[in-house]
Design an enzyme around this catalytic site. Structure first.
Site, PDB file in Angstrom:
ATOM      1  N   LYS A  50      22.789  41.461 196.781  1.00  0.00           N
ATOM      2  CA  LYS A  50      23.534  42.149 197.853  1.00  0.00           C
ATOM      3  C   LYS A  50      23.755  43.626 197.569  1.00  0.00           C
ATOM      4  CE  LYS A  50      23.413  38.323 199.653  1.00  0.00           C
ATOM      5  NZ  LYS A  50      23.275  37.629 200.830  1.00  0.00           N
ATOM      6  N   TYR A 269      24.443  23.107 201.250  1.00  0.00           N
ATOM      7  CA  TYR A 269      24.905  24.331 200.567  1.00  0.00           C
ATOM      8  C   TYR A 269      25.950  24.001 199.501  1.00  0.00           C
ATOM      9  CZ  TYR A 269      26.675  29.091 200.048  1.00  0.00           C
ATOM     10  OH  TYR A 269      27.047  30.310 199.541  1.00  0.00           O
ATOM     11  N   TYR A 295      21.733  29.183 194.496  1.00  0.00           N
ATOM     12  CA  TYR A 295      20.611  29.926 195.098  1.00  0.00           C
ATOM     13  C   TYR A 295      19.360  29.915 194.213  1.00  0.00           C
ATOM     14  CZ  TYR A 295      23.945  31.866 198.443  1.00  0.00           C
ATOM     15  OH  TYR A 295      24.881  32.015 199.434  1.00  0.00           O
TER      16      TYR A 295
HETATM   17  C1  LIG Z   1      22.485  34.786 194.332  1.00  0.00           C
HETATM   18  C2  LIG Z   1      22.011  34.831 195.739  1.00  0.00           C
HETATM   19  N1  LIG Z   1      20.713  34.628 195.972  1.00  0.00           N
HETATM   20  C3  LIG Z   1      20.217  34.630 197.229  1.00  0.00           C
HETATM   21  C4  LIG Z   1      21.034  34.846 198.314  1.00  0.00           C
HETATM   22  C5  LIG Z   1      20.438  34.767 199.681  1.00  0.00           C
HETATM   23  O1  LIG Z   1      20.388  35.976 200.305  1.00  0.00           O
HETATM   24  P1  LIG Z   1      20.330  36.066 201.895  1.00  0.00           P
HETATM   25  O2  LIG Z   1      21.691  35.695 202.404  1.00  0.00           O
HETATM   26  O3  LIG Z   1      19.994  37.467 202.145  1.00  0.00           O
HETATM   27  O4  LIG Z   1      19.315  35.101 202.374  1.00  0.00           O
HETATM   28  C6  LIG Z   1      22.403  35.088 198.114  1.00  0.00           C
HETATM   29  C7  LIG Z   1      23.313  35.297 199.268  1.00  0.00           C
HETATM   30  O5  LIG Z   1      24.490  35.244 199.177  1.00  0.00           O
HETATM   31  C8  LIG Z   1      22.898  35.066 196.800  1.00  0.00           C
HETATM   32  O6  LIG Z   1      24.194  35.270 196.538  1.00  0.00           O
END
Ligand SMILES: Cc1ncc(COP(=O)(O)O)c(C=O)c1O
Length: 340
Positions: A50, A269, A295
């Protein structure tokens, strides 16, 4: 619409982030596997993807004269925590609306909640109360809009960032990130693999590949960390095209340019999976590098499956984009799962 040169970018992280080959794991898997280290974006130990978006989003906030920033996420949201970090660095006040998808530990502040509190962010918990995630997002936004009105009546200027920073301006950060990667690696990778949530990162990556990829365009493989309806693909394509317009390009991205895969998030999630736990252990035990359970662990597990099943052919050049999120290793145990 503004072109790239009109976009204000604030320096928040340390770029370019490193990219390096995972020698031992590459030998084991039979591909050339590289890691793009956005877990090291900074400005502190808990960086992540981010920060790339926030350099442009908070640049826009400052250009609009904001003194306060509001954003959203789950209680352990990396995006919310990184927004609080970025806001503090730029002298803005951070307000966070956090959805209790995984109810926070009542006995101790864990992971990103602890960091949000150290950063002095004002937190409003948004209880799920039987709402779906989409309904909770809508409800949280309605609370934030009311708060914005009240603060602006008192003379403040408030900038609202939607969940995940998934806006065209945010995705510009990732398109520019692709340009950064391609300047670091020759030959260009065949694949860029990552974990995807809101789609803002995927949109930026696909836009960046179209714009900067030249004759050998890497395929972006986006492993979903939560269920998404078909409409999400078209929305993400719109986001990517809008990011390209901001970059002064007339290229268009369609849903067919994306490769999303919904097979690796398990129950949903923040719900751990056996394959993500195994992926986290594998990278830790072969390379000493950490992934997160929400993630990057799920994204990496998807990539390993593609390699094992030949969807990614032996000998391919593969970049896994490490998007951060390590603070989730210190979150509630039902989110962390069984890691050892
Ligand atoms: C560690 C991590 N990876 C990937 C993502 C995914 O990113 P996006 O929301 O842009 O798809 C996030 C989103 O919060 C994240 O915190």
């Amino acid at each position: 619409m503004a072109a790239y040169n009109d976009l204000r970018r604030e320096q928040l992280g340390f770029f370019p982030t490193p990219v390096h080959k995972l020698e031992r794991l590459s030998t084991q898997l039979g591909v050339n596997l590289f890691l793009k280290r956005d877990d090291l974006t900074g400005p502190n130990l808990f960086g992540g993807n981010k920060i790339r978006k926030l350099e442009f989003l908070l640049g826009d906030a400052l250009a609009q004269g904001a003194d306060t920033v509001i954003t959203f996420g789950a209680t352990q949201s990396n995006h919310a925590m990184e927004t609080a970090v970025a806001a503090r660095k730029l002298g803005l006040t951070p307000l966070l609306y956090l959805e209790t998808i995984t109810p926070p530990d009542q006995t101790i502040d864990r992971g990103n909640i602890l960091l949000d509190k150290i950063l002095g962010a004002e937190i409003t918990y948004v209880s799920m109360d039987g709402r779906t995630e989409a309904e909770a997002d809508e409800y949280a936004m309605s609370l934030a809009v009311q708060k914005k009105a009240a603060l602006e009546a008192a003379g403040h200027k408030v900038y609202i960032i939607p969940v995940g920073g998934a806006t065209p301006i945010g995705s510009v950060g990732f398109a520019v990130g692709v340009q950064e990667l391609l300047a670091q690696l020759a030959p260009a990778p065949d694949y860029i693999v990552h974990g995807t949530g809101t789609g803002g990162t995927a949109a930026g990556l696909v836009a960046g590949v179209k714009l900067y990829g030249g004759t050998h365009q890497p395929q972006v493989l986006s492993m979903n960390v939560s269920p998404k309806p078909m409409a999400h693909y078209a929305q993400t394509a719109k986001l990517a095209t809008a990011a390209l317009r901001l970059l002064g390009s007339e290229l268009t991205v369609t849903a067919a340019d994306f490769h999303f895969d919904q097979n690796y998030f398990g129950e949903g999630y923040e719900q751990p999976t056996a394959s993500a736990s195994a992926a986290i252990r594998l990278l830790a035990e072969t390379e000493g590098i950490l992934l997160d359970p929400v993630y990057t662990g799920k994204g990496f597990a998807g990539m390993l499956d593609y390699i094992h099943t030949g969807k990614i052919a032996p000998g391919s050049n593969v970049v896994f984009w490490h998007t951060g999120g390590i603070s989730a290793l210190f979150a509630e145990s039902e989110m962390v799962g069984q890691l050892y």
